[in-house]
Design a protein around this motif. Structure first.
Motif, mmCIF file in Angstrom:
data_model
loop_
_atom_site.group_PDB
_atom_site.id
_atom_site.type_symbol
_atom_site.label_atom_id
_atom_site.label_comp_id
_atom_site.label_asym_id
_atom_site.label_seq_id
_atom_site.Cartn_x
_atom_site.Cartn_y
_atom_site.Cartn_z
ATOM 1 N N ARG A 198 0.800 -1.101 -0.005
ATOM 2 C CA ARG A 198 0.003 0.070 0.080
ATOM 3 C C ARG A 198 0.965 1.258 -0.119
ATOM 4 O O ARG A 198 1.639 1.311 0.874
ATOM 5 C CB ARG A 198 -1.051 0.183 1.261
ATOM 6 C CG ARG A 198 -2.036 1.370 1.207
ATOM 7 C CD ARG A 198 -1.931 1.821 2.889
ATOM 8 N NE ARG A 198 -0.909 2.370 2.997
ATOM 9 C CZ ARG A 198 -0.460 3.610 2.541
ATOM 10 N NH1 ARG A 198 -1.379 4.361 1.851
ATOM 11 N NH2 ARG A 198 0.568 4.002 3.389
ATOM 12 N N SER A 203 0.699 5.573 -1.716
ATOM 13 C CA SER A 203 -0.068 6.525 -2.425
ATOM 14 C C SER A 203 0.372 6.900 -3.692
ATOM 15 O O SER A 203 1.580 7.121 -3.994
ATOM 16 C CB SER A 203 -0.406 7.965 -1.864
ATOM 17 O OG SER A 203 -0.993 7.679 -0.539
ATOM 18 N N ARG A 260 -0.110 9.293 -7.375
ATOM 19 C CA ARG A 260 -0.650 10.393 -7.919
ATOM 20 C C ARG A 260 -0.654 10.621 -9.355
ATOM 21 O O ARG A 260 -1.099 11.590 -9.818
ATOM 22 C CB ARG A 260 -0.061 11.541 -7.084
ATOM 23 C CG ARG A 260 -0.179 11.447 -5.539
ATOM 24 C CD ARG A 260 0.483 12.655 -4.742
ATOM 25 N NE ARG A 260 0.022 12.449 -3.341
ATOM 26 C CZ ARG A 260 0.809 11.656 -2.576
ATOM 27 N NH1 ARG A 260 1.690 10.949 -2.867
ATOM 28 N NH2 ARG A 260 0.212 11.943 -1.291
ATOM 29 N N GLN A 273 -8.425 16.304 -7.263
ATOM 30 C CA GLN A 273 -6.901 16.391 -7.609
ATOM 31 C C GLN A 273 -6.708 15.016 -8.950
ATOM 32 O O GLN A 273 -7.636 14.205 -8.731
ATOM 33 C CB GLN A 273 -6.007 16.041 -6.610
ATOM 34 C CG GLN A 273 -5.939 17.226 -5.741
ATOM 35 C CD GLN A 273 -4.857 17.081 -4.301
ATOM 36 O OE1 GLN A 273 -5.031 16.258 -3.501
ATOM 37 N NE2 GLN A 273 -3.834 17.614 -4.640
ATOM 38 N N TYR A 274 -5.558 15.292 -9.503
ATOM 39 C CA TYR A 274 -5.087 14.158 -10.265
ATOM 40 C C TYR A 274 -5.976 13.811 -11.426
ATOM 41 O O TYR A 274 -6.733 12.608 -11.119
ATOM 42 C CB TYR A 274 -4.643 13.168 -9.335
ATOM 43 C CG TYR A 274 -3.720 13.482 -8.006
ATOM 44 C CD1 TYR A 274 -2.753 14.305 -8.304
ATOM 45 C CD2 TYR A 274 -4.271 13.104 -6.841
ATOM 46 C CE1 TYR A 274 -1.819 14.815 -7.380
ATOM 47 C CE2 TYR A 274 -3.433 13.908 -5.770
ATOM 48 C CZ TYR A 274 -2.383 14.523 -5.878
ATOM 49 O OH TYR A 274 -1.542 15.023 -4.856
ATOM 50 N N THR A 312 -5.617 8.565 -1.252
ATOM 51 C CA THR A 312 -6.686 9.343 -0.367
ATOM 52 C C THR A 312 -6.400 11.012 -0.630
ATOM 53 O O THR A 312 -5.327 11.594 -0.244
ATOM 54 C CB THR A 312 -6.511 8.963 1.104
ATOM 55 O OG1 THR A 312 -6.606 7.807 1.182
ATOM 56 C CG2 THR A 312 -7.491 10.014 1.829
ATOM 57 N N ALA A 336 -7.995 14.795 0.399
ATOM 58 C CA ALA A 336 -9.101 15.720 1.028
ATOM 59 C C ALA A 336 -8.984 17.035 0.450
ATOM 60 O O ALA A 336 -9.936 17.822 0.701
ATOM 61 C CB ALA A 336 -8.730 15.794 2.364
ATOM 62 N N SER A 337 -7.977 17.346 -0.392
ATOM 63 C CA SER A 337 -7.877 18.673 -0.972
ATOM 64 C C SER A 337 -8.906 18.786 -2.305
ATOM 65 O O SER A 337 -9.253 17.784 -2.893
ATOM 66 C CB SER A 337 -6.484 19.045 -1.531
ATOM 67 O OG SER A 337 -5.577 18.864 -0.387
ATOM 68 N N HIS A 375 7.028 2.670 3.408
ATOM 69 C CA HIS A 375 5.419 3.073 3.760
ATOM 70 C C HIS A 375 4.790 2.335 4.983
ATOM 71 O O HIS A 375 5.346 1.279 5.288
ATOM 72 C CB HIS A 375 4.537 3.039 2.463
ATOM 73 C CG HIS A 375 5.080 3.683 1.205
ATOM 74 N ND1 HIS A 375 4.382 4.869 1.104
ATOM 75 C CD2 HIS A 375 5.929 3.534 0.506
ATOM 76 C CE1 HIS A 375 5.040 5.704 -0.244
ATOM 77 N NE2 HIS A 375 5.685 4.532 -0.512
ATOM 78 N N SER A 435 -1.361 8.783 5.943
ATOM 79 C CA SER A 435 -1.957 9.644 6.904
ATOM 80 C C SER A 435 -1.775 11.145 6.178
ATOM 81 O O SER A 435 -0.882 11.420 5.234
ATOM 82 C CB SER A 435 -0.810 9.757 7.980
ATOM 83 O OG SER A 435 -0.839 10.718 8.767
HETATM 84 C C1 LIG Z 1 -7.337 12.230 5.489
HETATM 85 C C2 LIG Z 1 -6.107 12.111 4.511
HETATM 86 C C3 LIG Z 1 -6.112 13.074 3.689
HETATM 87 C C4 LIG Z 1 -5.289 13.290 2.378
HETATM 88 N N1 LIG Z 1 -5.133 14.262 1.819
HETATM 89 C C5 LIG Z 1 -4.418 14.202 0.548
HETATM 90 C C6 LIG Z 1 -4.449 15.119 -0.409
HETATM 91 O O1 LIG Z 1 -5.376 16.046 -0.425
HETATM 92 N N2 LIG Z 1 -3.621 15.034 -1.582
HETATM 93 C C7 LIG Z 1 -2.300 14.026 -1.487
HETATM 94 O O2 LIG Z 1 -1.864 14.201 -2.663
HETATM 95 N N3 LIG Z 1 -2.313 13.105 -0.675
HETATM 96 C C8 LIG Z 1 -3.192 13.101 0.501
HETATM 97 N N4 LIG Z 1 -3.039 12.322 1.419
HETATM 98 C C9 LIG Z 1 -2.092 10.936 1.244
HETATM 99 C C10 LIG Z 1 -1.071 11.161 2.068
HETATM 100 O O3 LIG Z 1 -0.354 12.683 1.904
HETATM 101 C C11 LIG Z 1 -0.061 10.084 2.057
HETATM 102 O O4 LIG Z 1 -0.760 9.287 2.810
HETATM 103 C C12 LIG Z 1 1.163 10.411 3.222
HETATM 104 O O5 LIG Z 1 1.962 11.315 2.506
HETATM 105 C C13 LIG Z 1 1.640 8.902 3.029
HETATM 106 O O6 LIG Z 1 2.245 8.246 2.002
HETATM 107 P P1 LIG Z 1 1.835 6.874 1.432
HETATM 108 O O7 LIG Z 1 0.193 7.001 1.580
HETATM 109 O O8 LIG Z 1 2.296 6.919 0.096
HETATM 110 O O9 LIG Z 1 2.464 5.975 2.238
HETATM 111 C C14 LIG Z 1 -4.230 12.129 2.447
HETATM 112 C C15 LIG Z 1 -4.226 11.134 3.424
HETATM 113 C C16 LIG Z 1 -5.189 11.050 4.309
HETATM 114 C C17 LIG Z 1 -5.039 9.908 5.183
#
Ligand SMILES: Cc1cc2nc3c(=O)[nH]c(=O)nc-3n(C[C@H](O)[C@H](O)[C@H](O)COP(=O)(O)O)c2cc1C
Length: 506
Positions: free
Chosen positions: A46, A48, A50, A121-122, A168, A170-171, A265, A270
């Protein structure tokens, strides 16, 4: 042309735009694909993503993502309810249109025609899954955010198992409102999903620690999603060290892989990579903190504190061999906006449920109702907020078919209430209310109540997980007859309901 488009093109044409939600019949999705990746492997992979290739995904992949997020198996959703509530609507934005996923019928309900993947986004993602809090179905933002965290986690894991990427976000989610969401719906999270622009070449490098390393189980992700069971009662008082290690790791641990930048990761995302949660483990011998970076437990505080945790939450929790408690360190975040951390807590708790399933155990997501009592049990300094309580163990099947008891204390039938006070009895069964009124109920259950839920005219106006069970009747309602419903739900999902018709007369 890619399969999502083909699948949608084969379906009847989208109807005209609807104004108040869903007007058109749904179209069935193909059955979800079998996700054969073991649960732990999915958790380790797992991360993220983008950047996407811009290619579409197949209809079966889309169906699988939807099902994993919010579908059903054996009549139960793929995520646990929290405080007897789901309270989430999932929109699916594809090149063809915006849909609402109907998880109970595994179908897409047309919502808006046209490509609305510009929302959030994205934009190179093939689809976007928008997770929206429905205030009318769940009045508590943190409860809904916990469920959204569980759903988001399933989207990550299913995407990994399908060779797709997601994140994930939220923006910019407020843009979803431009599609004309029904009243009471609040966009929280959008998850763009698609083929990743660069598949991640992971390097295997186990994070060594004193706890046993996490090996893959034989449980495919699909089976874990289908077979997850919430436990109410437990056999035995202990779990093996390995079982306990895997459960706390699933909550918040680090992967056994490094990505191409050398980043390790965690099992959950988060917001801003903050990771402000601390994970506590309570068993018969003590209270311990899981230290993810060392894959270790701290030296802990000896003693069986489980009864105290049960006292601060629900009785059945006290007998669980292991209780995992995600705690928010509020000094690391803006405490005025807790919902993103409830998302994270929900994701962590859901992982424990999936890993418990992989270990042939069961677990449950219980709200941390009495925060100060829990803070005391865990020996937490100020500014630490227990988010959830996750008891886990070998399930002892119990049948809890005894519904809770619930009664309305105020308003009562056949009473005139003025400015919150009963003034005189009235003939008939209607209550007549003039001025503001805090309605009050009493509720109890032998195993423990999940929640007391209040509705006026079918819309949720209150949700409580502990006494006092009280809600202010909405002032915005028009004069006339309204129906107040109080529903108490226990951990066996038995419900008791009282209804009262009242006249708002001023
Ligand atoms: C509640 C929440 C909101 C988030 N909002 C954004 C966001 O708006 N844009 C984005 O690119 N990533 C967002 N993220 C992803 C985090 O940036 C990402 O989980 C964190 O940097 C850790 O990286 P990983 O998921 O690749 O391990 C969000 C994650 C969470 C849990």
């Amino acid at each position: 042309m890619a399969a999502v488009l083909l699948f949608l093109a084969l379906s009847p044409a989208l109807p005209g735009e609807t104004t108040a939600g869903i007007a058109a019949p749904g179209r069935d999705l193909p059955p979800p694909l079998n996700l054969t990746l073991p649960v732990e492997e999915a958790l380790c992979r797992r991360m993220s993503v983008r950047e996407f290739t811009g290619e579409d995904i197949g209809g079966a992949e889309l169906a699988t993502l939807c099902w994993a997020a919010y579908g059903t198996a054996h009549g139960r959703r793929t995520v646990a309810q929290v405080a007897a509530s789901y309270g989430v609507v999932m929109y699916v934005l594809t090149a063809e249109g915006a849909f609402v996923y109907d998880g109970l019928n595994h179908s897409l309900l047309p919502f808006r025609r046209g490509d609305h993947r510009w929302v959030g986004q994205y934009d190179t993602a093939a689809v976007k899954l928008a997770l929206v809090w429905d205030r009318h179905a769940c009045s508590d933002e943190n409860v809904a955010s916990t469920v959204i965290g569980e759903m988001g986690q399933n989207v990550y894991l299913a995407a990994v198992a399908l060779g797709l990427g997601t994140v994930t976000t939220a923006s910019q989610v407020g843009q979803l409102r431009l599609l004309g969401l029904p009243p009471g719906q609040v966009p929280k999270i959008i998850m763009p999903v698609g083929p990743p622009a660069q598949p991640c070449p992971f390097t295997h490098q186990v994070l060594e620690g004193p706890l046993p390393p996490v090996e893959n189980s034989t449980m495919p992700l699909s089976d874990a999603l289908e077979q997850r069971r919430e436990g109410l009662a437990w056999q035995g008082t202990t779990l093996t060290g390995e079982e306990q290690a895997r459960l706390v790791w699933a909550a918040y641990g680090y992967s056994r892989y490094l990505d191409e930048q050398g980043k390790r990761h965690r099992t959950v995302p988060s917001s801003h990579g903050t990771y402000p949660l601390r994970i506590f483990a309570v068993n018969a011998s003590g209270v311990y903190e899981y230290l993810p970076a060392r894959h270790a437990l701290d030296e802990g505080r000896p003693g069986d504190h489980r009864p105290a945790v049960g006292g601060a939450t629900r009785r059945f929790v006290a007998e669980a061999p292991l209780i995992v408690i995600p705690v928010l360190n509020t000094s690391r975040v803006d405490p005025r906006v807790p919902w993103p951390w409830y998302y994270e807590g929900g994701a962590a708790a859901h992982n424990v449920l999936l890993e418990a399933t992989a270990l042939n155990l069961s677990a449950a997501v219980v709200s941390a109702v009495n925060h100060s009592a829990l803070q005391q049990v865990l020996g937490l300094p100020q500014g630490h907020l227990p988010l959830l309580v996750v008891p886990a163990g070998r399930e002892r099947p119990v049948t809890d078919d005894m519904p809770p008891a619930v009664a309305l204390l105020q308003p009562e039938e056949g009473v005139l209430l003025v400015m919150g006070r009963p003034v005189m009895p009235l003939p008939g069964d209607l209550a007549v209310v003039i001025g503001p009124l805090a309605a009050q109920a009493t509720a109890s259950d032998d195993y423990g109540l999940q929640a007391v839920k209040w509705q006026v005219d079918g819309r949720m106006v209150g949700l409580q997980q502990q006494t006092p069970y009280r809600v202010r009747l909405p002032a915005s309602l028009p004069l006339g007859v309204h129906v107040l419903t109080v529903r108490a739900v226990d951990y066996g999902d038995n419900a008791a309901v009282v209804r009262l018709r009242y006249v708002k007369a001023g």
